[in-house]
Structures are given as C-alpha cells and as structure tokens.
Design a protein around this motif. Structure first.
Motif, mmCIF file in Angstrom:
data_model
loop_
_atom_site.group_PDB
_atom_site.id
_atom_site.type_symbol
_atom_site.label_atom_id
_atom_site.label_comp_id
_atom_site.label_asym_id
_atom_site.label_seq_id
_atom_site.Cartn_x
_atom_site.Cartn_y
_atom_site.Cartn_z
ATOM 1 N N MET A 30 0.823 -1.192 0.000
ATOM 2 C CA MET A 30 0.000 0.000 0.000
ATOM 3 C C MET A 30 0.858 1.243 0.000
ATOM 4 S SD MET A 30 -3.172 -0.741 2.481
ATOM 5 C CE MET A 30 -3.784 0.925 2.277
ATOM 6 N N ALA A 34 0.727 4.061 -2.764
ATOM 7 C CA ALA A 34 0.316 5.396 -2.337
ATOM 8 C C ALA A 34 1.380 6.424 -2.690
ATOM 9 C CB ALA A 34 0.034 5.404 -0.833
ATOM 10 N N ALA A 35 2.663 6.049 -2.550
ATOM 11 C CA ALA A 35 3.731 6.987 -2.870
ATOM 12 C C ALA A 35 3.754 7.242 -4.375
ATOM 13 C CB ALA A 35 5.076 6.423 -2.409
ATOM 14 N N ARG A 37 1.331 7.051 -6.398
ATOM 15 C CA ARG A 37 0.134 7.781 -6.792
ATOM 16 C C ARG A 37 0.359 9.300 -6.732
ATOM 17 N NH1 ARG A 37 -3.221 5.268 -3.383
ATOM 18 N NH2 ARG A 37 -3.899 3.713 -4.872
ATOM 19 N N ALA A 38 1.205 9.722 -5.797
ATOM 20 C CA ALA A 38 1.371 11.156 -5.566
ATOM 21 C C ALA A 38 1.902 11.894 -6.799
ATOM 22 C CB ALA A 38 2.304 11.379 -4.392
ATOM 23 N N ASP A 41 -0.738 12.995 -9.869
ATOM 24 C CA ASP A 41 -2.174 13.034 -9.595
ATOM 25 C C ASP A 41 -2.662 14.476 -9.593
ATOM 26 O OD1 ASP A 41 -4.737 12.876 -8.583
ATOM 27 O OD2 ASP A 41 -4.229 11.472 -6.978
ATOM 28 N N LEU A 43 -5.341 15.641 -8.714
ATOM 29 C CA LEU A 43 -6.091 15.934 -7.494
ATOM 30 C C LEU A 43 -5.157 16.411 -6.380
ATOM 31 C CD1 LEU A 43 -8.567 12.953 -7.676
ATOM 32 C CD2 LEU A 43 -9.186 15.376 -7.782
ATOM 33 N N ILE A 44 -3.868 16.156 -6.547
ATOM 34 C CA ILE A 44 -2.866 16.613 -5.578
ATOM 35 C C ILE A 44 -2.168 17.870 -6.085
ATOM 36 C CG2 ILE A 44 -0.687 15.999 -4.446
ATOM 37 C CD1 ILE A 44 -3.165 14.442 -3.522
ATOM 38 N N HIS A 315 -10.567 -3.601 -4.677
ATOM 39 C CA HIS A 315 -9.183 -3.119 -4.685
ATOM 40 C C HIS A 315 -8.157 -4.222 -4.947
ATOM 41 C CE1 HIS A 315 -9.012 -4.845 -0.699
ATOM 42 N NE2 HIS A 315 -9.859 -3.991 -0.209
ATOM 43 N N ARG B 124 -8.231 13.047 -1.732
ATOM 44 C CA ARG B 124 -6.943 12.459 -1.367
ATOM 45 C C ARG B 124 -6.547 12.949 0.009
ATOM 46 N NH1 ARG B 124 -8.472 10.280 -5.128
ATOM 47 N NH2 ARG B 124 -7.475 9.850 -7.141
ATOM 48 N N VAL B 136 0.142 9.380 -0.255
ATOM 49 C CA VAL B 136 -1.167 9.898 -0.651
ATOM 50 C C VAL B 136 -2.164 8.750 -0.576
ATOM 51 C CG1 VAL B 136 -2.520 10.939 -2.494
ATOM 52 C CG2 VAL B 136 -0.113 11.589 -2.199
ATOM 53 N N PHE B 137 -3.192 8.942 0.179
ATOM 54 C CA PHE B 137 -4.203 7.893 0.334
ATOM 55 C C PHE B 137 -5.486 8.290 -0.379
ATOM 56 C CE2 PHE B 137 -1.547 7.723 4.109
ATOM 57 C CZ PHE B 137 -1.276 6.371 4.229
ATOM 58 N N THR B 138 -6.089 7.326 -1.060
ATOM 59 C CA THR B 138 -7.467 7.495 -1.515
ATOM 60 C C THR B 138 -8.386 7.059 -0.379
ATOM 61 O OG1 THR B 138 -7.619 5.245 -2.341
ATOM 62 C CG2 THR B 138 -6.793 6.920 -3.880
ATOM 63 N N ASP B 141 -8.029 3.379 -0.046
ATOM 64 C CA ASP B 141 -6.829 2.995 0.712
ATOM 65 C C ASP B 141 -7.129 3.037 2.217
ATOM 66 O OD1 ASP B 141 -5.320 2.860 -1.629
ATOM 67 O OD2 ASP B 141 -4.536 4.903 -1.408
#
Lengths: 426, 426
Positions: A30, A34-35, A37-38, A41, A43-44, A315, B124, B136-138, B141
C-alpha cells in the motif's frame, strides 16, 4: 510537551504492532502504491474547486440529510415478497454501515396495516385488566416518570427467513437486513405497572398497537418487570413514524414483532391470549406439523457485512478488512470466529466498540488477501456459551417449514475478481 | 413460568423504590388524574381513524425522515451572530433530545468557508513533512486499515461563549448547543503515521482541510498517537457533508475546531505552525491583554437541558423530570450534582446510560415540584476529580475578554407558571 524519544518509540511500537497484525506485506504494498500515486495526480497537484470557492453556508434546511454521493445507501424492499406494501418490509443496508448504531433513517420497516400517523396530543396509553386501578396516560404523563437509556438491537423473527430452504436472496441487506440497533429512551414498564397495581395472579401482559392492524402480542409478566421499556426516543430524538411514533414497547433481545409500535393498551391477565400474530404467525412450524409457540428469544447470530454481494472487493489483493455484526438476545457477545476457507480454519475476530447486552457488536478480521477464492463465514458465541449453529444443524432439528428464527451461519463466496455471492456449502 | 408471589413481590419492590424516590405524593396525584381522565375521553371511548384505516405502506422515499409533528426539532442559527452564513454556526436542539446519541441530522454546524462538496473518488489525504515516505491515500486505501468505533462528544471551543459577560441568549439550544455526540468509525491516526514513518524530532502535526477556508490546526504528536481517528462514518453511516464528508479528524476531548473536516493533509513538523485559527482565533484573551494559546482540552461541564427556556414546565406541580448532559475532555463523568434552589442544597443526580470516556453523559433528577420558583443548576465532576466551576470563579481568573472555553455553571430560573429564563445569581 513530549520528548522526541518518547514519540519515536511510540511510533515504532505502533508500527510493529500494526505490521505484526498480519498486514506486513500488504502494508508495504500500500505504501508503495500510495507513494507512486502522488507523482502525477492532478487531485494533488492542482487546487480543486471546493478548495478555491466558498461552499454553502450553515444549512437553510435545518434537519440535515446525507451526502448526494450516498444516494444508494437506503432501505430497500423486495416487491414480490408480499402482496401489499401496507403489510410489508424493507431492509437496513447493513453492507454500507459500520459501528453498532443504525441511523434512524436507515432502520428497516415492517408494517402489518401500514404506518399509523398519530399526533402526540391525541395519543393515550391504557393499562387495564387485572390491576387495582385502570389508568390512562397521556404522552405528557409518561414523560413525568423516571427514564432509562439503553442501546438494543431489534430483529424481526423472520430475518434471514428466506434462507431456510437454501441460499435465495443475494445481498446482506436482503438476507439479514431486518435488524437495527439504536439507543432508546423510555420509562421502565415496571413503573407503569406499579402505578396501576398488578393484582395477584397477573402473570401475562397483552400489548396492543393503535395502528390499523391493532398488532397484539402476549408478554410474560416476568419479562415485563425485567427490562422492557415504554420508549419515546430513539438515538436521542423522537421515535420515527415507522417505528411507532409517539411511543413503542421495547422488549430487549426478543423478536421484533413483540416490540408493539404505536402502543395504546397494556392489559394484565393470567394467561396468554393466543392472538392472530402469535398463533397463525410468529410460531415455528416443525417437521411433524406441530407449531412451536412462545419462541420469543432471538438466538445468538452473526453475519459478515463486508465483503458481501452488495459490497464486493474492488481493490484487488493485499490488505482487506473483513467486518460484520454479531448479537444475542441472551446478552453480550463473548467471541466471534471468522473463516475464509469455508470452515477449515477459524480465527478469532476483533470485537471493537462498546460491548453491551442485547446490542449489536461490531467485529473485524484484517487479512492479507492473496486473491484466491474465499468462502467467508462468521460464528458468534454469547456470554452464556451459546454458539451460533450451522444452517444444516438447524434444519436437522427444525426442518424447513418455518420462516422464523433462522440464526444459522451465513456463507459468502468471494471470487477471484472480488465479486461476492450468497452460497451454501456442506 | 413465574409464580404469582414472585411477581407480586417484584412489583411491590418496584413500587416501593419508585415511591421512595421522592415521587410519593406526585405519583398518587398522577394516578388519580389518569384514572379520572379515562371516564369521558373520546380518544379512549371512540375508535380513531389511525386505528380504523390502513396507513401508508413501507416507505417509498427510502431514507426515513422525522415525524411531521417534530418539525420544530431542528438546528437553528442566530443570524446576527456572524456577518455571513459561510462562516457561521447553527445549534443542536439539546432541549428536545434525550440519551447521549445526537442524530446526524441535528448535529450543529460550524463552517469557516462554507461546506465543501467533495466526491469520495476525488478526495486524497496527503501525509508529508518529516516522514520517511510521503504518502497519498485514496478513500479506498483508508478503508483497508484497521478501524475503531468510539462514541465521543464534539464541542466547539466557543460553546456558551456569549455568556462570559452575563446571561445573554435565551434557550439551552443557543447557549450550549454547539456540542453533539455520535459514534465515529475511523482509522487510528497512529496507523497512518506509522505507514509513512515519522522522522526523529517529528513532534507536531499540521492538519489541513480541503474546504475554502483550508482550516489548519497544529496538533501535538503525543495526542495524534494516542486516540485520534481519521473518521469516515458517524452513527454507522457516512459522515454528513457539513461534518466533513468524506473524512474528518477526530480529536477526542479537545476543541471542535481541531477536528479538521474534509481532511486532506497531515504534515509532520518539529514545532506548532501558528496558523490563523490558532493565533487570532481559538486563543483565550486574558485580562492583562495576553492570549493563552494551546488551550485544547474541553473542561468538565454540564447543563440542564429540560426544563430550560425552550422546554418549560407545562404540567404544573407534582412529578417533574429534571434532565441534562455532562461531559469532560478528560475522560468519564463520575458525578453530577443538581440544585433547585440556586446552590443552597445539592442532590446527586442519577447518571443513566453508557458512561464512556470523552462522551456525553445523561443525568436525571426526579423531583416532586411544589410549584414554587426554582433556580436550577447542575455541577459535573469528572473521573480526575475536576469540578465544574461557577461563572464567577472563571471570570475571576480569566476575565471576560474571551469567547472560548466557558464551562461555568448555568442557572435556569423556573417561574411559578413553569416558564424558564436564562439568569445569573451570585
């Protein structure tokens, strides 16, 4: 305020215990995803509208409603189950809920003559029969007696009733959704009976509703004097119309049909009455054709609420939270076991949140799913040592004629794609 | 099932204890009037429409709503308190509630830039700063970590803030209604921090919201590692939009402003940040002109919710239920005392329902009201022995410059006609 070494040591402890809980590989996976994903994105990396522009102010419609994104989290009915909605049911969306409190707007409904609409000022509660002084209470009178607050589950005797003959309906909401759990505020029934004065020999109580079905049930006096409440609040606010507004009987741990809604009369007698809803209905038809009656208690039971057919695993493999509910009309739940392989291996689940007698209990088992097919089951044990039986064990004794009191172990098949189905395994 | 003698003896015991509770005269009066009421009451002698005709069937609008007769039980604002509703408040109708659970639709609102509307898929949660691995978590997640369920009160630091300079607003809703209490489901914050890995020296956490105010508060790391939750459910269902949907921080026992809604970022650092909402606001201006900051804890407090200005005594003298709420950011409430004569005599109230740390507690004192004027006060004591102070004792130390952290004893004057007013007595 706190030294660095204390914090670091606490975090290390926290991390160790988290990893030890069986999530080691999954947690690392995870963190990796998650890293990653940053990086790209939007959204970030971009400011979103909800962060840029002011939202609506304090609510102009002052009774709050759920988010627009939760529109699918509702009670649902199964139209073909009954001939008419005035004597029908809808189901609590258990698969979407967590914790042990059911929000009032999602508590399942069951009516026998539709929903009575009664202004509190027009409602009366009568106590008559074998009493020293027949009494009539207004709602205002009732609120002058001492009150109690208790969290209890309410389960319809017919919950899971379709499953006696094998897996039928798909979805935890439809198989097990005739249960909810709220905090009731009410006057202990024994105070009202003491006010009227029960005559010697008064050993049964008839509770009657003010709805069009005039729902009427016999209740043993020792239960009435034990923990029954004449309740006017649920989760802090007035009872909802479909739950008997302005007043209902609370009969903790016993079948929901006895929790008479729109309560208008309590008659003291020396024997049960044999009313319609305790003879032709709410009795258990056995294989020999005889019917068991006075099967009031709701036995120890549990169900996994997620994953379940309406809450598939979306997931993929890795850390997965398996969660569910357990309850017993006999008191507290002492343990819940969960299997992912159809009963070959059982692990003790973690019960989290308040453990209160005759209330729902929330359990969790966190696993690292390898992506292979699972057969999920849960098995509850209550404080008296009663163990939730298999459906086959129940059928061996009671046959399949009844629609009531099915507390057998539920099986969900989780496929490799994460989809879930209601199945039975032997 | 149970012998008559057991029942009669139980009823006699029940009756004796009920009468001994101070309701003797009043109970007899009630029985008398209730019996008299029966004779000519058409609500008893005639069949009512709701008993004669079927009502509506199971609900077609499947998310249930309160009764039409409860339309006045709503959150309310005070328009002149703030310049604009996007940075304003409304209040929980405490005077109409009972038990310790606040229904989600009645939990007070407080916004600083209006209500953010965020689709869960677009949300996020970032962890950055002094961590080994920024993450970064959804929302998906987040739901793969172990969860906890806890009932906590949430109180705005400015609750009762208008009362520093003397009794101002009338009504328990407006003086004390910036508090509510629900069951939260969420992931312990320490699990997420452990996942990112806090670097040595990381002793503070910045929590930031995704709303237009980007609400930002500094939280000591030891609190973050203790009992904070990253919560996505309240009372079983998804957070309400005005409570931070899809995710908020839960900071048990500490001022509500720190429970950052629409939580989008957690930054680890080695010192507090001194953001706007922890410097110019949410600090306590003392008589000497200095401001105390980091006054996070909500101290022991209580208030009588009924009778109160919006809940007058309408039934005249005789049995009267006095009820209220008590809470402490320090843990459980161990005792609540109530006076009806402005503090000359105190009686210990009955705490009823679950007693949970950092949750509301419900108390009752049942009296036989003689119809004379009363000055009602309640005084809570928590498990650490902290005693709720008088307003004068608070003012002697803190002056009257602040609008925050007023946990002084509230006085309600009950007049002989049953009407109630917000007053102060010395």
């Amino acid at each position: 305020m706190t030294s660095t070494s204390i914090i670091d040591s606490a975090l290390q402890r926290s991390r160790r215990s988290f990893l030890k809980s069986g999530l080691a590989g999954g947690a690392a996976l995870m963190a990796g995803s998650a890293a990653a994903r940053a990086a790209g994105d939007p959204l970030i990396t971009e400011i979103q509208d909800w962060n840029r522009y002011p939202g609506d102010g304090v609510d102009a419609a002052p009774y709050g409603q759920p988010s627009q994104f939760e529109a699918e989290v509702v009670r649902r009915d199964v139209p073909w189950l009954t001939a008419d909605p005035i004597s029908s049911i809808n189901f609590t969306p258990l698969h979407e809920l967590d914790g042990i409190i059911t929000p009032n707007g999602l508590c399942f409904e069951r009516h026998h003559g539709g929903k009575a609409v009664i202004a509190p000022a027009d409602h009366r509660i009568i106590i008559n029969g074998m009493v020293d002084t027949p009494l009539v209470f207004t709602m205002e009178d009732l609120k002058r007696f001492p009150r109690e607050n208790r969290i209890y589950f309410l389960e319809c005797a017919a919950n899971s009733g379709m499953e006696w003959r094998g897996a039928q309906l798909n979805g935890c909401q439809f198989t097990h959704g005739m249960v909810h759990c709220v905090m009731y505020t009410g006057v202990p029934l024994r105070y009202l009976l003491a006010e009227a004065g029960v005559k010697p020999g008064g050993s049964w109580l008839l509770a009657e509703g003010a709805d069009a079905s005039a729902m009427t049930r016999s209740i043993p006096m020792d239960k009435a004097l034990d923990d029954c409440l004449v309740a006017f609040k649920m989760n802090g606010e007035a009872l909802r119309p479909e739950q008997g507004y302005p007043v209902r009987l609370v009969v903790p741990g016993w079948e929901g049909n006895m929790w008479v809604k729109w309560l208008r009369r309590l008659e003291v007698g020396d024997a049960p009455w044999a009313q319609r809803e305790e003879t032709s209905k709410y009795t258990d038809l056995m294989p020999d054709g005889k019917a068991r009656r006075h099967t009031f208690l709701m036995d120890v039971k549990s169900v996994i609420t997620s994953p379940s057919p309406q809450a598939p695993v979306t997931h993929g493999k890795g850390p997965l939270v398996i969660t569910g509910l357990a309850w017993s009309g006999g008191g507290r739940i002492s343990r819940v076991d969960v299997t992912i392989d159809g009963g070959r291996n059982w692990r003790t689940a973690r019960i989290d949140g308040p453990s209160l007698p005759k209330a729902l209990h929330r359990f969790y088992l966190e696993i690292d799913w390898d992506g292979s097919e699972m057969f999920l089951q849960s098995r509850a044990i209550d404080e008296d040592g009663y163990v939730q039986p298999t459906k086959d064990a129940l059928r061996a004794v009671r046959g399949v004629n009844s629609i009531y009191h099915n507390n057998g172990i539920q099986t969900w098949q989780v496929r490799t794609d994460g989809m879930v189905e209601n199945v039975e395994i032997s």
